[in-house]
Scaffold this motif. Structure first.
Motif, PDB file in Angstrom:
ATOM      1  N   ILE A 169      -6.187   4.674 -18.305  1.00 14.01           N
ATOM      2  CA  ILE A 169      -6.697   3.408 -17.759  1.00 14.01           C
ATOM      3  C   ILE A 169      -5.888   3.012 -16.521  1.00 14.01           C
ATOM      4  O   ILE A 169      -6.444   2.591 -15.499  1.00 14.01           O
ATOM      5  CB  ILE A 169      -6.660   2.303 -18.833  1.00 14.01           C
ATOM      6  N   VAL A 223      -6.745  -5.940  -7.908  1.00 11.04           N
ATOM      7  CA  VAL A 223      -6.966  -4.679  -8.629  1.00 11.04           C
ATOM      8  C   VAL A 223      -5.622  -4.005  -8.907  1.00 11.04           C
ATOM      9  O   VAL A 223      -5.374  -3.496 -10.001  1.00 11.04           O
ATOM     10  CB  VAL A 223      -7.893  -3.741  -7.823  1.00 11.04           C
ATOM     11  N   TRP A 272     -13.819  -5.615  -0.238  1.00  9.30           N
ATOM     12  CA  TRP A 272     -12.811  -5.519  -1.308  1.00  9.30           C
ATOM     13  C   TRP A 272     -11.395  -5.407  -0.758  1.00  9.30           C
ATOM     14  O   TRP A 272     -10.441  -5.363  -1.514  1.00  9.30           O
ATOM     15  CB  TRP A 272     -13.114  -4.315  -2.208  1.00  9.30           C
ATOM     16  N   GLN A 273     -11.281  -5.320   0.563  1.00 10.35           N
ATOM     17  CA  GLN A 273      -9.950  -5.178   1.132  1.00 10.35           C
ATOM     18  C   GLN A 273      -9.157  -6.454   0.921  1.00 10.35           C
ATOM     19  O   GLN A 273      -9.712  -7.497   0.610  1.00 10.35           O
ATOM     20  CB  GLN A 273     -10.039  -4.878   2.627  1.00 10.35           C
ATOM     21  N   THR A 322     -13.309  -0.165   0.690  1.00  6.65           N
ATOM     22  CA  THR A 322     -14.649  -0.683   0.464  1.00  6.65           C
ATOM     23  C   THR A 322     -14.793  -2.039   1.153  1.00  6.65           C
ATOM     24  O   THR A 322     -13.964  -2.918   0.933  1.00  6.65           O
ATOM     25  CB  THR A 322     -14.914  -0.855  -1.043  1.00  6.65           C
ATOM     26  N   ALA A 353      -6.659   4.161  -9.054  1.00  7.36           N
ATOM     27  CA  ALA A 353      -7.667   4.859  -8.249  1.00  7.36           C
ATOM     28  C   ALA A 353      -8.648   3.832  -7.690  1.00  7.36           C
ATOM     29  O   ALA A 353      -9.038   3.893  -6.522  1.00  7.36           O
ATOM     30  CB  ALA A 353      -8.390   5.898  -9.089  1.00  7.36           C
ATOM     31  N   ALA A 354      -9.008   2.857  -8.530  1.00  7.61           N
ATOM     32  CA  ALA A 354      -9.902   1.796  -8.070  1.00  7.61           C
ATOM     33  C   ALA A 354      -9.249   1.002  -6.944  1.00  7.61           C
ATOM     34  O   ALA A 354      -9.914   0.624  -5.978  1.00  7.61           O
ATOM     35  CB  ALA A 354     -10.276   0.877  -9.228  1.00  7.61           C
ATOM     36  N   LEU A 376      -7.109   2.127  -4.694  1.00  7.06           N
ATOM     37  CA  LEU A 376      -7.182   2.898  -3.447  1.00  7.06           C
ATOM     38  C   LEU A 376      -8.603   2.887  -2.890  1.00  7.06           C
ATOM     39  O   LEU A 376      -8.806   2.840  -1.682  1.00  7.06           O
ATOM     40  CB  LEU A 376      -6.705   4.334  -3.683  1.00  7.06           C
ATOM     41  N   HIS A 377      -9.586   2.921  -3.799  1.00  6.07           N
ATOM     42  CA  HIS A 377     -10.971   2.870  -3.327  1.00  6.07           C
ATOM     43  C   HIS A 377     -11.326   1.487  -2.798  1.00  6.07           C
ATOM     44  O   HIS A 377     -12.054   1.356  -1.834  1.00  6.07           O
ATOM     45  CB  HIS A 377     -11.932   3.268  -4.454  1.00  6.07           C
ATOM     46  N   ALA A 378     -10.793   0.463  -3.483  1.00  7.56           N
ATOM     47  CA  ALA A 378     -11.122  -0.906  -3.076  1.00  7.56           C
ATOM     48  C   ALA A 378     -10.666  -1.145  -1.641  1.00  7.56           C
ATOM     49  O   ALA A 378     -11.350  -1.820  -0.870  1.00  7.56           O
ATOM     50  CB  ALA A 378     -10.462  -1.911  -4.020  1.00  7.56           C
ATOM     51  N   ARG A 379      -9.535  -0.556  -1.287  1.00  2.98           N
ATOM     52  CA  ARG A 379      -9.036  -0.754   0.075  1.00  2.98           C
ATOM     53  C   ARG A 379      -9.965  -0.160   1.109  1.00  2.98           C
ATOM     54  O   ARG A 379      -9.896  -0.505   2.282  1.00  2.98           O
ATOM     55  CB  ARG A 379      -7.655  -0.118   0.212  1.00  2.98           C
ATOM     56  N   PHE A 412      -4.002  -5.695 -11.703  1.00  3.12           N
ATOM     57  CA  PHE A 412      -4.660  -5.288 -12.942  1.00  3.12           C
ATOM     58  C   PHE A 412      -4.103  -3.936 -13.402  1.00  3.12           C
ATOM     59  O   PHE A 412      -3.780  -3.742 -14.581  1.00  3.12           O
ATOM     60  CB  PHE A 412      -6.167  -5.217 -12.727  1.00  3.12           C
ATOM     61  N   TRP A 427      -4.333   4.985 -14.539  1.00  2.75           N
ATOM     62  CA  TRP A 427      -4.700   5.902 -13.463  1.00  2.75           C
ATOM     63  C   TRP A 427      -6.014   5.461 -12.823  1.00  2.75           C
ATOM     64  O   TRP A 427      -6.133   5.375 -11.598  1.00  2.75           O
ATOM     65  CB  TRP A 427      -4.818   7.326 -14.021  1.00  2.75           C
ATOM     66  N   VAL A 428      -6.991   5.149 -13.670  1.00  2.00           N
ATOM     67  CA  VAL A 428      -8.300   4.732 -13.144  1.00  2.00           C
ATOM     68  C   VAL A 428      -8.161   3.428 -12.350  1.00  2.00           C
ATOM     69  O   VAL A 428      -8.752   3.266 -11.281  1.00  2.00           O
ATOM     70  CB  VAL A 428      -9.310   4.566 -14.308  1.00  2.00           C
ATOM     71  N   TYR A 435       0.825  -1.204   0.000  1.00  2.00           N
ATOM     72  CA  TYR A 435       0.000   0.000   0.000  1.00  2.00           C
ATOM     73  C   TYR A 435       0.861   1.256   0.000  1.00  2.00           C
ATOM     74  O   TYR A 435       0.615   2.194  -0.750  1.00  2.00           O
ATOM     75  CB  TYR A 435      -0.927   0.016   1.216  1.00  2.00           C
TER      76      TYR A 435
END
Lengths: 570, 336
Positions: free
Chosen positions: B283, B308, B300-301, B297, B289-290, B292-295, B311, B285-286, B243
């Motif tokens: 892509i 992700v 999704w951790q 959510t 970003a996903a 960081l968000h997944a962590r 990916f 970047w997105v 992380y």
């Protein structure tokens, strides 16, 4: 958010590196108390008929949930892919046409699902607009929560400080009020927010301190900035334009619609508002690496312009180079490419000059072998057309004509000649780079094969049948210019910069809560120090050790003299 | 002078490749020696996982002097811990040596060309791999991540090997589009972010391996807990390292994309035109970003977030390799 006891859940969250305020805020679906949720929002429950308001609320909560945001992010990533594989009209219209010719069955379907305009398609727009909506729906309640948190004060201490991850305790003879006062001063000097709770029943005093509010501020700034970026990009696209033109050296360009090879206005761009500047391409210089392994690599190319900013203004010189655009009143002119324009003279069967002048040929690769078309619609008795290649440094490579160097060391023009109807009189717009051969027949050798005309500078070739001749007079160079206006482009720039600042705050600011509890006990004073990081990565134990060493009696004097700011310096 | 420097650069990079490969062998030996070693939870947990053996102070004399010449299982284990650790240290030293050669190779390449050495895929490869090596050694100092050694040296030997053998191009001038100080800003940010993404991805791979092992062990506690993976830090600690690296790389990547957009505005007259390179940078970047968000959510951790991240790394690699080879677009000069 109320502090939870340091149970296992808290630990997990802290270890995951996720501030619990990183989650979507209170007020969003999964965190709402069940009583506030609509009757049908229970997970997996069968829904009775929803009233529209409830349904709307349910939909809104779904949209603004983190899970939806995550799914939309994935969709956005996946939806971007086809645009990098299928040619895009905005980027390369001729590649789109080529693709359509190659895939006649697939193309109508692609056309229907906007595959050639992915980034302005309905489905792509839907994804990013939903993402933005989800983002706004997430930010607004969070702004409110944050505003309350900033106005609010550091929280009360948990009952049992010893269960926090970092803890220290000792007893001292110092008066409890004195210790509390020193603790307060120390934590303040570390730029923490401090609040003192005096709890008469237990007789203790708690100094509660908090630091790291900027994390959530950064997070919110980042997300708000993304909206600014999107709006900025949209405005730039709506009110700007982009066009390109190929100008032969020696010729001029005036900024009117007819002078452009292609022109893409924004939806709200007013075409009469084009800045009325003109310029002449006076000279052009290009230099290639001549020797060594990298021979043939372009080193520099640049053009000398005489620019008239507005009608009647005195012309000024501008040295146009790659990466150094010409700016005229918000419109920018970029030098993006160059090529050769062979000068030819076409005489028809009657000996009249049917065409004379330079013709833009398009470079096909780094060797500058260039393809082009010459049309002589005025030729009589039948129109004449030519297509073929210009070789700047002609040679034979494995039996095929090729160019061994991009500079014009040995220019040769190789053409196939046609006669008949060029199709230019039909009224249909025609590309100057394409010869419509439907009603043309090639001049052939006695054997019946199309006859290739190979010309050096100054040479003339007869077409046969007394149809005329073509002369290769020499060559000019042309420059490819991109002209664009991107109003408000500073908005997305500022947006991204703000987003990065916010991102740094949201990733690297570490919120930390510190408590010092002072309890009178048996005539002495029990001091407890504890700290809790709300994200991992810090070392709360270190911090607690620092605070205790400053407060312990042995170092009381030293601590009073030295505001302990090592924390910040470390 | 240019010729000499270019030759120095080539020799240095060849040597660096070989030394990375030797470091890889050392780390393979480190893992192999640890094959039968039991989990060392205490060392792994509290000391950040470097294979600091619990018994590293035991003297070899003691074991050889044991009665009947037989070594007890414990002593043997201690010796193997020492041996495994020794190979790990050798691997690390070799990596540090290779980093020096690698650095000299990149710098002399730049001096030979009289510019920043970022004009071709070869030059970009040697620079990104340098960033990977530097990031790894920094993290070893800071967080004791020597457990990443095997994957990092494997990656470096592979990438640098491909670079010097397949992608090599003689020193040449820059094409005019690259004559800009934005080259320095844009490419250095992209290279450092790329190096960090690589280390993050390798850490995520180890996280996935370790957490699968942990899940299996908690389901069937009777399974033996031995091998290098068991001697690494716990999955949650590996996840923290991954992380941190990603959190460092993401803002930098954002900046690299921004710098590219500003440069594109100067060079091509538009800051964003959905050129294939731009599409895939977006892509990537997105995707991160996903991550960081997944962590953040629920559900999704951990492992899903790690997938992700992988990916995201795949999109980065595709942008660098795939688009350069198959794609056209305005970034074509970055090609082979």
């Amino acid at each position: 958010m109320a502090l939870r006891p340091p149970s296992d859940t808290t630990r997990t969250q802290v270890e995951d590196g996720v501030l619990d305020t990183d989650r979507r805020p209170e007020g969003h679906a999964s965190e709402k108390p069940p009583s506030e949720q609509g009757p049908s929002t229970g997970r997996g429950g069968t829904a009775p008929a929803l009233r529209p308001v409830e349904f709307g609320r349910w939909l809104w909560r779904q949209l603004t949930s983190m899970r939806t945001a995550l799914i939309l992010l994935f969709l956005l990533a996946v939806a971007s892919v086809p645009g990098s594989i299928v040619p895009q009209r905005r980027i390369d219209p001729s590649a789109v046409q080529l693709f359509k010719d190659d895939h006649p069955t697939l193309s109508p379907l692609f056309e229907r699902i906007e595959m050639f305009d992915v980034y302005s398609s309905a489905w792509f727009s839907a994804i990013y607009l939903l993402l933005m909506l989800s983002l706004v729906g997430c930010i607004i309640p969070r702004l409110r929560v944050y505003a309350a948190a900033v106005r609010g004060m550091p929280p009360k201490a948990p009952r049992n400080l010893s269960r926090l991850p970092a803890y220290d305790t000792w007893t001292t003879d110092e008066a409890d009020a004195g210790v509390a006062k020193r603790a307060q001063a120390l934590l303040r000097s570390q730029r923490r927010r401090v609040r003192v709770f005096a709890d008469p029943p237990a007789g203790d005093v708690v100094v509660s301190a908090e630091k790291g509010y900027l994390r959530e501020a950064g997070n919110l700034l980042f997300h708000c900035s993304l909206v600014v970026v999107l709006v900025g990009v949209a405005v730039t696209g709506l009110f700007g334009f982009r066009g390109s033109a190929s100008v032969i050296v020696g010729n001029g360009f005036s900024n009117t619609l007819t002078q452009y090879d292609d022109f893409t206005p924004g939806a709200s761009f007013d075409e009469t508002s084009l800045t009325p500047f003109t310029f002449t391409v006076e000279d052009f210089h290009v230099q290639w690496q001549r020797d060594g392994a990298a021979a043939g690599t372009p080193l520099t190319f640049n053009a000398d312009l005489a620019v008239t900013d507005q009608p009647g203004a005195p012309p000024r010189d501008y040295h146009l180079r790659v990466n150094h655009p010409l700016e005229v009143d918000g419109t920018s002119v970029f030098l993006v490419g160059h090529g050769y324009a062979p000068r030819v003279t076409v005489r028809d069967g009657k000996g009249n000059v049917a065409f004379s002048g330079p013709v833009v040929f398009l470079p096909q690769d780094g060797s500058f072998v260039s393809y082009g078309v010459v049309k002589a619609p005025d030729a009589a008795p039948s129109q004449l057309g030519f297509e073929g290649y210009f070789f700047p440094t002609a040679d034979l490579c494995e039996g095929q004509p090729c160019s061994t160097f991009p500079d014009a060391d040995n220019p040769v023009l190789s053409l196939l000649a046609y006669q008949g109807d060029l199709g230019v009189d039909s009224g249909q717009p025609q590309s100057v780079y394409v010869l419509d051969k439907d009603d043309l027949s090639p001049f052939t050798t006695p054997g019946g094969n199309p006859r290739a005309l190979l010309l050096r500078v100054g040479e003339q070739a007869q077409l046969g049948d007394g149809a005329g001749s073509i002369t290769f007079d020499g060559y000019d160079r042309w420059v490819r210019l991109q002209v664009s206006k991107s109003p408000a482009k500073v908005v997305p720039l500022v947006g991204v910069l703000a987003a990065i600042v916010g991102l740094l705050g949201s990733l690297f600011v570490r919120p930390r809560r510190t408590w010092v509890r002072v309890t009178p006990r048996d005539g002495r004073t029990l001091v407890e120090v504890a700290a809790l990081d709300r994200v991992f990565g810090g070392d709360p134990a270190d911090h607690v050790a620092d605070v205790s060493s400053s407060l312990r009696p042995s170092s009381a004097t030293a601590a009073a003299a030295l505001p302990a700011q090592q924390e910040d310096l470390r | 002078m240019t010729e000499t420097l270019a030759t120095v650069s080539n020799n240095m990079l060849y040597s660096a490749t070989v030394v990375y490969a030797l470091a890889l062998l050392a780390h393979v030996a480190e893992w192999a020696m640890a094959h039968k070693l039991p989990a060392d939870d205490e060392a792994a947990g509290s000391r950040g996982g470097a294979l600091v053996a619990t018994g590293s102070v035991s003297s070899p004399v003691a074991s050889s002097a044991s009665p009947l010449g037989a070594t007890s299982p414990e002593t043997r284990s201690v010796n193997e811990v020492e041996r495994s650790d020794k190979y790990g240290r050798i691997g690390l030293s070799l990596t540090a040596l290779a980093l020096i050669l690698h650095g000299v190779g990149v710098v002399s390449r730049g001096l030979a060309a009289d510019r920043v050495p970022w004009g071709s895929m070869y030059e970009f490869s040697i620079t990104v791999s340098l960033a990977v090596a530097a990031a790894y050694l920094y993290l070893v100092r800071r967080y004791r991540v020597r457990w990443l050694g095997l994957l990092v040296t494997g990656f470096l030997a592979l990438v640098l090997g491909i670079a010097v053998i397949v992608l090599y191009r003689p020193v040449g001038p820059l094409v005019p589009a690259l004559h800009s100080y934005w080259l320095v800003i844009h490419v250095s940010a992209a290279a450092i972010a790329g190096g960090a993404f690589t280390v993050g991805a390798l850490a995520s791979v180890l996280f996935l391996l370790r957490s699968r092992l942990e899940a299996r062990a908690s389901a069937r506690p009777e399974l033996p807990r031995s091998g290098f993976l068991w001697r690494m830090p716990a999955a949650s600690d590996i996840d923290k390292v991954a992380y941190r690296v990603h959190a460092f790389a993401f803002p930098l990547w954002t900046f690299a994309v921004l710098a590219g957009a500003i440069w594109a505005q100067y060079a091509w007259g538009r800051f964003w035109g959905w050129d294939p390179k731009e599409v895939w940078a977006f892509i990537t970047w997105v995707a991160y970003a996903a991550y960081l968000h997944a962590r953040a959510t629920a559900g999704w951790q951990g492992r899903r977030a790690a997938y992700v991240a992988l990916f995201g790394y795949a999109t980065f690699v595709f942008n660098f390799v795939g688009i350069n080879i198959f794609g056209s677009g305005l970034h074509a000069y970055a090609g082979l």
